[in-house]
Scaffold this active site. Structure first.
Site, short mmCIF file in Angstrom:
data_model
loop_
_atom_site.label_atom_id
_atom_site.label_comp_id
_atom_site.label_asym_id
_atom_site.label_seq_id
_atom_site.Cartn_x
_atom_site.Cartn_y
_atom_site.Cartn_z
N ASP A 1 0.83 -1.21 0.00
CA ASP A 1 0.00 0.00 0.00
C ASP A 1 0.87 1.26 0.00
OD1 ASP A 1 -2.34 1.40 -0.02
OD2 ASP A 1 -2.74 1.19 2.12
N HIS B 1 2.38 3.26 -9.03
CA HIS B 1 2.30 1.82 -9.31
C HIS B 1 3.51 1.36 -10.12
CE1 HIS B 1 -1.58 2.04 -7.53
NE2 HIS B 1 -2.20 2.59 -8.56
N LEU C 1 11.05 -20.55 -4.73
CA LEU C 1 10.10 -19.63 -4.08
C LEU C 1 8.77 -19.74 -4.82
CD1 LEU C 1 9.44 -17.03 -2.26
CD2 LEU C 1 10.06 -15.72 -4.29
N SER D 1 -7.14 -5.73 -5.69
CA SER D 1 -8.26 -6.35 -4.98
C SER D 1 -9.53 -6.22 -5.81
CB SER D 1 -8.44 -5.70 -3.60
OG SER D 1 -9.39 -4.66 -3.67
N ARG E 1 -4.85 -2.71 8.57
CA ARG E 1 -6.01 -3.59 8.37
C ARG E 1 -5.66 -4.61 7.29
NH1 ARG E 1 -7.73 1.52 6.53
NH2 ARG E 1 -7.42 1.67 4.28
N LEU E 2 -6.53 -5.64 7.18
CA LEU E 2 -6.27 -6.74 6.24
C LEU E 2 -6.90 -6.52 4.87
CD1 LEU E 2 -6.55 -9.91 8.52
CD2 LEU E 2 -4.50 -8.75 7.71
N SER E 3 -7.90 -5.65 4.78
CA SER E 3 -8.51 -5.31 3.49
C SER E 3 -8.90 -6.54 2.67
CB SER E 3 -7.57 -4.41 2.67
OG SER E 3 -7.29 -3.23 3.36
N ASN F 1 1.19 3.43 -2.87
CA ASN F 1 1.68 3.87 -4.19
C ASN F 1 1.08 5.21 -4.61
OD1 ASN F 1 3.00 1.45 -4.38
ND2 ASN F 1 1.55 0.53 -5.81
N GLY F 2 -0.25 5.33 -4.44
CA GLY F 2 -0.95 6.52 -4.90
C GLY F 2 -0.47 7.76 -4.15
N GLU G 1 1.65 -13.66 12.05
CA GLU G 1 2.23 -12.53 12.75
C GLU G 1 2.07 -11.31 11.84
OE1 GLU G 1 3.61 -12.57 15.80
OE2 GLU G 1 3.08 -14.69 15.99
C1 FPP Z 1 -2.10 0.06 -3.23
O1 FPP Z 1 -1.66 1.38 -3.22
C2 FPP Z 1 -1.50 -0.64 -4.34
C3 FPP Z 1 -2.17 -1.15 -5.38
C4 FPP Z 1 -3.65 -1.10 -5.51
C5 FPP Z 1 -1.47 -1.75 -6.50
C6 FPP Z 1 -0.28 -2.59 -6.17
C7 FPP Z 1 0.43 -2.83 -7.41
C8 FPP Z 1 1.75 -2.74 -7.59
C9 FPP Z 1 2.72 -2.55 -6.51
C10 FPP Z 1 2.24 -2.82 -8.97
C11 FPP Z 1 2.90 -4.00 -9.44
C12 FPP Z 1 2.61 -5.29 -8.80
C13 FPP Z 1 3.17 -6.43 -9.25
C14 FPP Z 1 2.89 -7.71 -8.59
C15 FPP Z 1 4.07 -6.42 -10.41
P1 FPP Z 1 -2.70 2.54 -3.36
O2 FPP Z 1 -2.77 2.92 -4.78
O3 FPP Z 1 -3.99 2.15 -2.72
O4 FPP Z 1 -1.98 3.66 -2.55
P2 FPP Z 1 -2.65 4.78 -1.64
O5 FPP Z 1 -3.20 4.10 -0.43
O6 FPP Z 1 -1.49 5.66 -1.33
O7 FPP Z 1 -3.69 5.46 -2.47
#
Ligand code: FPP
Length: 236
Positions: free
Chosen positions: A26, A43, A137, A71, A186-188, A28-29, A199
């Site tokens: 979590d 992302h 893995l 998700s 949280r687990l979302s 990225n945004g 853990e």
């Molecule tokens: C949550 O951050 C992240 C995602 C919904 C996307 C996760 C995807 C990647 C890391 C890209 C690549 C993945 C693989 C397996 C190659 P958010 O956008 O909800 O962030 P925020 O909470 O800051 O808005």
């Protein structure tokens, strides 16, 4: 209250050196927005971190690594962000699968396939087939995934309401250690059944800033914990 038997953790990994680690990637945004960039930029940066963490997971002897990439609730995001993520995941699988196969990684994708773009579902099938014999893995990527939906589907496919049978129908093992980046705790709807005895580890670090070094430190934190599964911990 009397019970006829105690519930047991299903197929617990006894060897802490080969744990099943799950990560909610979590932040990225927010990472992108803090830089005045559109969210897909975060992302893209996050995909680079996935490469680094997979390499470190191999080096750390992690047995399985489950990553929450998309998700079932993420369909609610703006269409360009969703399309960007689908494209990113497809490119990741196409580009990385050969190298991951050479490193002995087995790739599996969890979640629904029927709503994914054709190009992505084809890339998933190809990556799974190409890496099917990997034993170093097990990399599990959750795309269009909801733990509740997965549980309902597994329950329908299981004649008995047995813990191990349901775990088997889910095609999974217990999660030993769950990491969530980005500051929320949280687990979302991620791996709810599998995390019964996991853990938990939460870090403020947003996923694009999460490093292999922090991952190793998180694993050291996990390995230092005592796990009693509701019993009494053995004192060395
Ligand atoms: C949550 O951050 C992240 C995602 C919904 C996307 C996760 C995807 C990647 C890391 C890209 C690549 C993945 C693989 C397996 C190659 P958010 O956008 O909800 O962030 P925020 O909470 O800051 O808005």
């Amino acid at each position: 209250m009397q019970t006829t038997r105690s519930p047991q953790p299903a197929t617990v990994t006894p060897d802490a050196t080969k744990p099943h680690v799950a990560i909610i990637m979590d932040g990225n945004g927010r990472w992108a927005e803090a830089r005045g960039m559109p969210r897909p930029f975060g992302h893209e940066a996050g995909a680079g971190v996935v490469r680094a963490i997979v390499s470190r997971a191999i080096a750390e002897g992690v047995g399985a690594l489950s990553l929450y990439a998309f998700s079932s609730y993420n369909w609610r995001r703006p269409e360009p962000e969703v399309a960007g993520l689908m494209n990113l995941l497809r490119r990741f699988l196409l580009v990385e699968a050969p190298q991951l196969r050479d490193a002995g990684v087995r790739i599996s994708v969890l979640g629904r396939r029927d709503r994914l773009p054709l190009g992505l579902s084809k890339a998933i099938g190809a990556a799974e087939r190409a890496t099917a014999n990997g034993t170093t893995l097990h990399l599990r990527i959750a795309i269009d995934y909801s733990a509740r939906e997965a549980l309902l589907a597994a329950r329908e496919a299981t004649p008995t309401a047995d813990i191990d049978a349901l775990t088997q129908a889910l095609g999974t093992t217990e999660v030993d250690f769950l990491i969530r980046t980005g500051g929320d705790r949280r687990l979302s709807d991620f791996l709810l059944w599998e995390c019964a005895w996991a853990e938990l580890h939460f870090t403020q670090t947003g996923w694009p800033d999460y490093t292999a070094e922090e991952f190793s430190a998180s694993l050291a934190d996990f390995r230092a914990r005592t796990r009693s599964f509701g019993g009494v911990a053995e004192v060395a």
